[in-house]
Design an enzyme around this catalytic site. Structure first.
Site, short mmCIF file in Angstrom:
data_model
loop_
_atom_site.label_atom_id
_atom_site.label_comp_id
_atom_site.label_asym_id
_atom_site.label_seq_id
_atom_site.Cartn_x
_atom_site.Cartn_y
_atom_site.Cartn_z
N LYS A 1 0.84 -1.21 0.00
CA LYS A 1 0.00 0.00 0.00
C LYS A 1 0.88 1.25 0.00
O LYS A 1 2.02 1.23 0.46
CB LYS A 1 -0.95 0.04 1.20
N PRO B 1 9.69 -4.19 -0.85
CA PRO B 1 10.87 -3.90 -0.02
C PRO B 1 10.51 -3.82 1.46
O PRO B 1 9.37 -3.49 1.81
CB PRO B 1 11.37 -2.56 -0.57
N ALA C 1 9.87 -0.19 4.37
CA ALA C 1 9.81 0.78 3.27
C ALA C 1 8.65 1.76 3.38
O ALA C 1 8.54 2.67 2.57
CB ALA C 1 9.69 0.02 1.94
N GLY C 2 7.74 1.55 4.34
CA GLY C 2 6.53 2.38 4.40
C GLY C 2 5.47 1.88 3.45
O GLY C 2 4.54 2.60 3.09
N ALA D 1 3.89 -1.25 4.02
CA ALA D 1 3.08 -2.23 4.76
C ALA D 1 3.35 -3.67 4.36
O ALA D 1 2.44 -4.51 4.36
CB ALA D 1 1.58 -1.91 4.63
N GLY D 2 4.60 -3.97 4.06
CA GLY D 2 4.96 -5.34 3.64
C GLY D 2 4.58 -6.39 4.66
O GLY D 2 3.97 -7.41 4.33
N GLY D 3 4.93 -6.18 5.92
CA GLY D 3 4.60 -7.16 6.96
C GLY D 3 3.10 -7.26 7.17
O GLY D 3 2.56 -8.37 7.31
N SER D 4 2.41 -6.12 7.15
CA SER D 4 0.96 -6.12 7.40
C SER D 4 0.21 -6.88 6.31
O SER D 4 -0.75 -7.62 6.60
CB SER D 4 0.44 -4.68 7.44
N THR D 5 0.63 -6.72 5.06
CA THR D 5 -0.09 -7.41 3.98
C THR D 5 0.19 -8.92 4.02
O THR D 5 -0.68 -9.72 3.68
CB THR D 5 0.23 -6.76 2.61
N ASP E 1 -2.39 -1.43 10.04
CA ASP E 1 -2.58 -1.47 8.58
C ASP E 1 -3.20 -2.78 8.09
O ASP E 1 -3.56 -2.89 6.92
CB ASP E 1 -1.23 -1.30 7.87
P1 ATP Z 1 4.47 -0.07 7.55
O1 ATP Z 1 4.30 0.66 6.26
O2 ATP Z 1 3.28 -0.91 7.93
O3 ATP Z 1 4.99 0.76 8.68
P2 ATP Z 1 6.95 -1.06 6.58
O4 ATP Z 1 6.67 -1.30 5.12
O5 ATP Z 1 7.64 0.22 6.92
O6 ATP Z 1 5.59 -1.17 7.35
P3 ATP Z 1 7.74 -3.76 6.91
O7 ATP Z 1 8.28 -4.09 5.58
O8 ATP Z 1 6.41 -4.31 7.26
O9 ATP Z 1 7.79 -2.20 7.17
O10 ATP Z 1 8.84 -4.26 7.97
C1 ATP Z 1 9.12 -3.66 9.19
C2 ATP Z 1 9.90 -4.66 10.06
O11 ATP Z 1 9.02 -5.72 10.40
C3 ATP Z 1 11.07 -5.31 9.32
O12 ATP Z 1 12.27 -4.71 9.70
C4 ATP Z 1 11.02 -6.77 9.70
O13 ATP Z 1 12.08 -7.10 10.60
C5 ATP Z 1 9.72 -6.97 10.44
N1 ATP Z 1 8.83 -8.00 9.83
C6 ATP Z 1 8.14 -8.90 10.50
N2 ATP Z 1 7.41 -9.66 9.68
C7 ATP Z 1 7.64 -9.23 8.43
C8 ATP Z 1 7.16 -9.64 7.15
N3 ATP Z 1 6.32 -10.65 7.00
N4 ATP Z 1 7.58 -8.93 6.08
C9 ATP Z 1 8.43 -7.88 6.24
N5 ATP Z 1 8.94 -7.50 7.42
C10 ATP Z 1 8.54 -8.14 8.52
#
Ligand code: ATP
Length: 314
Positions: free
Chosen positions: A11, A99, A102-103, A105-109, A141
């Site tokens: 997202k 990535p 990265a902002g 929401a990789g973990g959330s999705t 998210d």
């Molecule tokens: P958001 O936009 O929700 O703040 P983000 O994109 O900034 O998230 P993510 O990629 O979700 O950040 O990763 C943040 C941290 O979460 C990573 O440093 C990683 O160690 C941890 N993490 C735990 N589970 C996952 C996953 N399934 N995918 C990615 N990172 C994960």
């Protein structure tokens, strides 16, 4: 069935306003969230044991119980103990394209995809709203990531109102591979610097929550006016992330040199995006950016806005 494969889109934030503090320690937010076609592929399968296993092809993603995908299975096992004992443990495989840190929401999705997949695998028959309610326990998210598309998000980000689709628009995402920003750091720093302007009374909070529903960017989305949406992009977190990360500022300024609908940082960064009215415009922005900043550490994706969240892979 023993296994399900799902597509878990990233997202971006078209709008992110920090309104104030909440009694639970989170921030009160007003956002417009948007799914993009850049996605991870998730497989959930019964592993014939009593354990939860996570595999991911990305070195920075933990494979232990701190992975949000692991937490999603653990939550389902906890909520539905009979199904867990009937079907046994779950193996989750994450094929990462989004990535990390990265902002986007990789973990959330990933967590959202696991909730959808385990619901199917265990035949639980949960509705989308029920899955979103479970998702809110894992992260703010996650509910949005389940349904995806375009939506207003208030509260911690978990209260959603769907908006008309913007899936005719395209976007260029750009991120330095070696840079990541901690979401916790970004919000904490914002609080340290700007909490004097926070709204704290209930009536004021409600008024600001409502204001986003009738706000200019929501009006532009209703009109499908890409030019106006591009001009109304906003992200309060830029105020703390850009001064701390000069390379992100430079990336944002460089993207602004090219013909696009608008440029903004997504979430807590450090991904910066440029909205485009067509695939041709997105591809032109990508190649101009590559030529202007020929740094092998800079990753660029030309992708599109989409109208959905988690989907079954065919
Ligand atoms: P958001 O936009 O929700 O703040 P983000 O994109 O900034 O998230 P993510 O990629 O979700 O950040 O990763 C943040 C941290 O979460 C990573 O440093 C990683 O160690 C941890 N993490 C735990 N589970 C996952 C996953 N399934 N995918 C990615 N990172 C994960």
């Amino acid at each position: 069935m023993q296994a399900y494969s799902l597509i878990a889109p990233a997202k971006i934030n078209l709008y992110l306003e920090i309104i104030g503090d909440r009694p639970d320690g989170y921030h009160e937010l007003a956002m417009v969230l948007q799914s993009v076609a850049l996605a991870d592929h998730i497989t959930v399968r019964a592993n014939g044991t009593e354990r939860i296993q996570v595999h991911c092809n990305h070195s920075e993603v933990p494979a232990d119980q701190t992975n949000l995908a692991y937490k999603a299975v653990a939550l389902m096992a906890n909520q539905f103990p009979d199904a867990f004992s009937q079907f046994g443990g779950v193996e989750v495989t994450i094929d990462k394209s989004i990535p990390v840190g990265a902002g986007l929401a990789g973990g959330s999705t990933n967590a959202a995809a696991v909730l959808v997949g385990v619901n199917l695998m265990w035949g639980l028959g949960l509705t989308q709203v029920e899955i979103q309610e479970l998702g809110a326990k894992l992260g703010s998210d996650v509910p949005f990531c389940v349904a995806g598309g375009t939506a207003i998000a208030t509260g911690r980000g978990e209260k959603l109102s769907p908006l008309p689709s913007l899936d005719s628009l395209h976007v260029v995402l750009a991120k330095y591979r070696s840079l990541s920003v901690s979401t916790v750091w970004a919000y904490k720093t914002y609080r340290n610097q700007f909490s004097s302007s926070y709204i704290s009374d209930d009536a004021g909070l409600e008024e600001r929550r409502q204001r986003v529903h009738s706000g200019a960017i929501v009006g532009a989305i209703a009109q499908h006016d890409g030019g106006a949406i591009g001009k109304l992009l906003h992200n309060d977190l830029e105020k703390v992330v850009l001064p701390e990360y000069p390379k992100v500022t430079q990336l944002r300024e460089t993207l602004q040199l090219f013909n696009s609908l608008g440029v903004m940082m997504s979430g807590s960064g450090p991904t910066v995006f440029a909205l485009a009215e067509s695939q041709a415009q997105a591809e032109a922005i990508s190649s101009q950016l590559r030529a202007a900043l020929p740094d092998p550490d800079l990753e660029i994706w030309a992708t599109k806005l989409i109208a959905n969240g988690i989907q079954l892979a065919h």
